[in-house]
Design an enzyme around this catalytic site. Structure first.
Site, PDB file in Angstrom:
ATOM      1  N   GLU A   1     -19.127  21.865 -15.491  1.00 50.06           N
ATOM      2  CA  GLU A   1     -19.335  20.746 -16.049  1.00 50.06           C
ATOM      3  C   GLU A   1     -18.530  19.577 -15.413  1.00 50.06           C
ATOM      4  O   GLU A   1     -19.021  18.389 -15.218  1.00 50.06           O
ATOM      5  CB  GLU A   1     -19.138  20.497 -17.615  1.00 50.06           C
TER       6      GLU A   1
ATOM      7  N   TYR B   1      -9.923  -7.235  12.186  1.00 51.52           N
ATOM      8  CA  TYR B   1      -9.261  -6.455  10.993  1.00 51.52           C
ATOM      9  C   TYR B   1      -9.087  -7.278   9.890  1.00 51.52           C
ATOM     10  O   TYR B   1      -8.648  -8.943  10.078  1.00 51.52           O
ATOM     11  CB  TYR B   1      -7.796  -6.055  11.332  1.00 51.52           C
TER      12      TYR B   1
ATOM     13  N   ASN C   1     -17.252  27.449 -23.338  1.00 47.84           N
ATOM     14  CA  ASN C   1     -17.717  26.280 -22.440  1.00 47.84           C
ATOM     15  C   ASN C   1     -17.488  26.310 -20.980  1.00 47.84           C
ATOM     16  O   ASN C   1     -16.500  26.757 -20.505  1.00 47.84           O
ATOM     17  CB  ASN C   1     -17.535  24.867 -23.092  1.00 47.84           C
TER      18      ASN C   1
ATOM     19  N   SER D   1     -14.084  26.617 -27.870  1.00 51.93           N
ATOM     20  CA  SER D   1     -14.333  25.164 -28.577  1.00 51.93           C
ATOM     21  C   SER D   1     -13.234  25.302 -29.530  1.00 51.93           C
ATOM     22  O   SER D   1     -12.833  26.334 -30.133  1.00 51.93           O
ATOM     23  CB  SER D   1     -15.768  25.182 -29.460  1.00 51.93           C
TER      24      SER D   1
ATOM     25  N   LYS E   1     -17.996  30.021 -28.905  1.00 53.26           N
ATOM     26  CA  LYS E   1     -18.339  29.411 -27.647  1.00 53.26           C
ATOM     27  C   LYS E   1     -17.420  29.512 -26.471  1.00 53.26           C
ATOM     28  O   LYS E   1     -16.380  29.661 -26.718  1.00 53.26           O
ATOM     29  CB  LYS E   1     -18.364  27.804 -28.079  1.00 53.26           C
TER      30      LYS E   1
ATOM     31  N   SER F   1       0.840  -1.385  -0.011  1.00 53.87           N
ATOM     32  CA  SER F   1      -0.025  -0.092  -0.035  1.00 53.87           C
ATOM     33  C   SER F   1       0.634   1.082   0.012  1.00 53.87           C
ATOM     34  O   SER F   1       0.305   2.418  -0.001  1.00 53.87           O
ATOM     35  CB  SER F   1      -1.040  -0.048   1.079  1.00 53.87           C
TER      36      SER F   1
ATOM     37  N   GLN G   1      -7.775  -2.355   3.689  1.00 59.22           N
ATOM     38  CA  GLN G   1      -6.751  -1.352   2.911  1.00 59.22           C
ATOM     39  C   GLN G   1      -7.182  -0.619   1.862  1.00 59.22           C
ATOM     40  O   GLN G   1      -6.498   0.476   1.433  1.00 59.22           O
ATOM     41  CB  GLN G   1      -5.361  -2.364   2.597  1.00 59.22           C
TER      42      GLN G   1
ATOM     43  N   THR H   1     -40.385  25.615 -11.161  1.00 65.58           N
ATOM     44  CA  THR H   1     -40.532  24.252 -10.805  1.00 65.58           C
ATOM     45  C   THR H   1     -40.699  23.197 -11.885  1.00 65.58           C
ATOM     46  O   THR H   1     -41.316  24.090 -13.102  1.00 65.58           O
ATOM     47  CB  THR H   1     -41.733  24.051  -9.809  1.00 65.58           C
ATOM     48  N   HIS H   2     -40.350  22.193 -12.000  1.00 69.23           N
ATOM     49  CA  HIS H   2     -40.431  21.349 -13.253  1.00 69.23           C
ATOM     50  C   HIS H   2     -39.687  22.054 -14.397  1.00 69.23           C
ATOM     51  O   HIS H   2     -39.864  21.986 -15.712  1.00 69.23           O
ATOM     52  CB  HIS H   2     -41.954  20.986 -13.636  1.00 69.23           C
TER      53      HIS H   2
ATOM     54  N   LYS I   1      -8.291   3.289   1.372  1.00 68.21           N
ATOM     55  CA  LYS I   1      -7.552   4.649   1.298  1.00 68.21           C
ATOM     56  C   LYS I   1      -7.449   5.353  -0.071  1.00 68.21           C
ATOM     57  O   LYS I   1      -7.978   6.451  -0.080  1.00 68.21           O
ATOM     58  CB  LYS I   1      -5.949   4.373   1.581  1.00 68.21           C
TER      59      LYS I   1
HETATM   60  N1  ARG Z   1      -1.619  -1.319   5.126  1.00 69.75           N
HETATM   61  C1  ARG Z   1      -2.465  -1.788   6.263  1.00 69.75           C
HETATM   62  C2  ARG Z   1      -4.055  -1.026   5.885  1.00 69.75           C
HETATM   63  O1  ARG Z   1      -3.943  -0.106   5.205  1.00 69.75           O
HETATM   64  C3  ARG Z   1      -2.130  -1.602   7.281  1.00 69.75           C
HETATM   65  C4  ARG Z   1      -2.549  -2.726   8.343  1.00 69.75           C
HETATM   66  C5  ARG Z   1      -1.965  -3.739   8.163  1.00 69.75           C
HETATM   67  N2  ARG Z   1      -2.115  -4.732   9.161  1.00 69.75           N
HETATM   68  C6  ARG Z   1      -1.920  -6.077   8.708  1.00 69.75           C
HETATM   69  N3  ARG Z   1      -2.251  -6.877   9.908  1.00 69.75           N
HETATM   70  N4  ARG Z   1      -1.469  -6.470   7.738  1.00 69.75           N
HETATM   71  O2  ARG Z   1      -4.899  -1.644   6.253  1.00 69.75           O
END
Ligand code: ARG
Length: 457
Positions: A275, A302, A270, A262, A268, A8, A307, A140-141, A310
């Site tokens: 958008e 966990y 835009n 454009s 134009k 990660s 992971q 409205t509408h 993120k």
């Molecule tokens: N990279 C992991 C995450 O983002 C961190 C926690 C990892 N824990 C583990 N037991 N491998 O979730």
């Protein structure tokens, strides 16, 4: 190959500041509790701070074989201070560590988001104030319904962003809980002081179930849900900016900085920024749905699936921040074309409800009045005549309750009559503007974080 798959570090290096901040607080606590020595703690903290500097100078080499930000920092700490680095991870697991990093991150983002929402609200208030006498067709509408003040329409968005701010404040309450001290899942068997760590890191609460604390990503889902709602509001504003700057409406002009020409049609301009905001709303919704789906049916505690929280979150905060910022600037550049707004009110059919209200005031039940004016409208439209061009005799053929004073019904009188709380009368507009400015002045409520975000030590 599998190594790259599980790593990660390409994206979680973004958490280096939170990770080091958490480690420093944890180390201080370990020393205070006599779990590690004072001088050991000092060495570790010094090492961590120099790693932070190295990362900030762009000198740190992130290694994918070290998987994540936690292992990258810890390995570097060994390099820097030797074996004592091995004491940092006492009474801690990566599971409570990542939960902590993410909470610290989301807390900061909430604070930034609320500030940006506020800036956008200020832009809207400025624009409303500068154009507070302009009457526009209310819809409205997407059909012309009743006249409203343009400023009233703009302040509708002020309300939406106010609710968004409240939602983020509320999300903060559940994010502001320290998970560290939960260990891998069961708690830890050292005499740690979680309250001390919470104070150090500016958390107002400590989690009360270790399994939940490491398995919970609700706070990210909530942030993303709040973000999705804000983007939905931004996309509605975007849509109106797009419509209003079209030749058909011609209500507004936005600065060229927010439009592009454009490549083929030279006339134009835009509204690309608006958008794109409308378009980016889709990906923010997507991240919310993705995380809900990732978390669905995950057994406690966990799991590595988590992971996946993120990248979606990072993209959500980046998209939301950039959209809020660019909108606050773009809205400031809006020029209202008063003439076009006024001319958009075709004839005066938009006063039909006012004619019905007029008959009601003369004693007719509303339903009957509505029926009479419906017929009257049909009649006027068929003859291409405005209401005020009809003779009193013509009026009388629809209701005997019509009198000379029917000609005093105008756009202005229609607005003035809407003098109820939340209505569009000029009098209410003054109250609404005063209230909006007062809300923006109350910065107190928006100071969501007691700790200093950028401070590691
Ligand atoms: N990279 C992991 C995450 O983002 C961190 C926690 C990892 N824990 C583990 N037991 N491998 O979730």
């Amino acid at each position: 190959m599998a190594q790259d798959y599980v790593a990660s570090i390409p994206f979680d290096q973004r958490l280096y500041r939170q990770d080091i901040r958490g480690s420093v607080a944890h180390t201080k606590m370990l020393a205070r509790q006599g779990i590690i020595g004072e001088s050991e703690a000092e060495t570790i903290i010094k090492g961590l701070n120099s790693i932070r500097e190295e990362i900030e100078q762009g000198e740190f080499q992130f290694e994918p074989e070290l998987e994540d930000i936690h292992m990258n920092i810890e390995a570097k700490l060994f390099e820097k201070i030797g074996d004592v680095a091995g004491k940092l991870h006492t009474a801690r697991s990566r599971n409570d560590q990542i939960a902590l990093d993410m909470r610290l991150f989301v807390k900061e983002e909430i604070s930034k988001t609320i500030g940006e929402l506020k800036t956008l609200q200020s832009s809207l208030v400025e624009l409303a104030e500068a154009n507070k006498n302009i009457i526009m067709p209310g819809y409205t509408h997407l059909q012309q319904a009743q006249p409203v003040l343009l400023a009233h329409h703009l302040l509708a968005y002020f309300e939406m962003f106010q609710r968004d701010k409240e939602r983020f404040h509320d999300c903060l309450k559940r994010t502001d809980v320290l998970p560290l001290g939960s260990g891998a899942l069961a708690g830890v068997s050292y005499p740690i002081d979680r309250e001390f760590v919470a104070r150090e890191l500016g958390f107002s609460q400590v989690s009360t179930n270790s399994l939940d604390a490491v398995a919970d990503r609700d706070f990210i889902i909530e942030y993303e849900a709040c973000a999705a709602t804000t983007m939905m509001h931004l996309s509605r504003l975007a849509e109106e900016i797009i419509l209003w700057s079209s030749a058909e409406f011609g209500f507004i002009e936005i600065s060229e900085a927010y439009t592009t020409g454009s490549s083929i049609m030279p006339q134009k301009k835009n509204p690309d920024v608006a958008e794109l905001a409308r378009g980016k709303t889709g990906r923010v919704y997507g991240h919310l749905m993705a995380l809900l789906t990732t978390m669905k049916a995950l057994p406690l505690a966990y799991n590595r699936d988590m992971q996946e929280d993120k990248e979606g979150l990072f993209d959500t905060v980046d998209t939301l921040h950039s959209t809020l910022r660019v909108f606050a600037e773009m809205v400031r550049t809006i020029k209202v074309n008063v003439k076009h707004v006024r001319e958009a009110i075709k004839r005066d059919y938009i006063l039909a409800t006012d004619l019905a209200d007029y008959l009601v005031k003369k004693g007719l039940p509303f339903r009957e009045a509505h029926g009479a004016v419906a017929k009257l409208s049909e009649y006027a439209i068929a003859r291409d005549k405005s209401f005020h061009e009809l003779s009193l005799d013509e009026y009388h053929s629809f209701s005997p309750f019509f009198d000379e004073d029917v000609y005093t019904i105008t756009l202005e009188s229609s607005l003035a009559a809407k003098n109820v709380i939340g209505g569009t009368s000029p009098q209410q507009m003054e109250i609404a503007l005063t209230r909006a400015k007062e809300i923006l002045r109350q910065t107190q409520n928006d100071k969501v974080c007691h700790s200093e975000w950028n401070k590691v030590e």
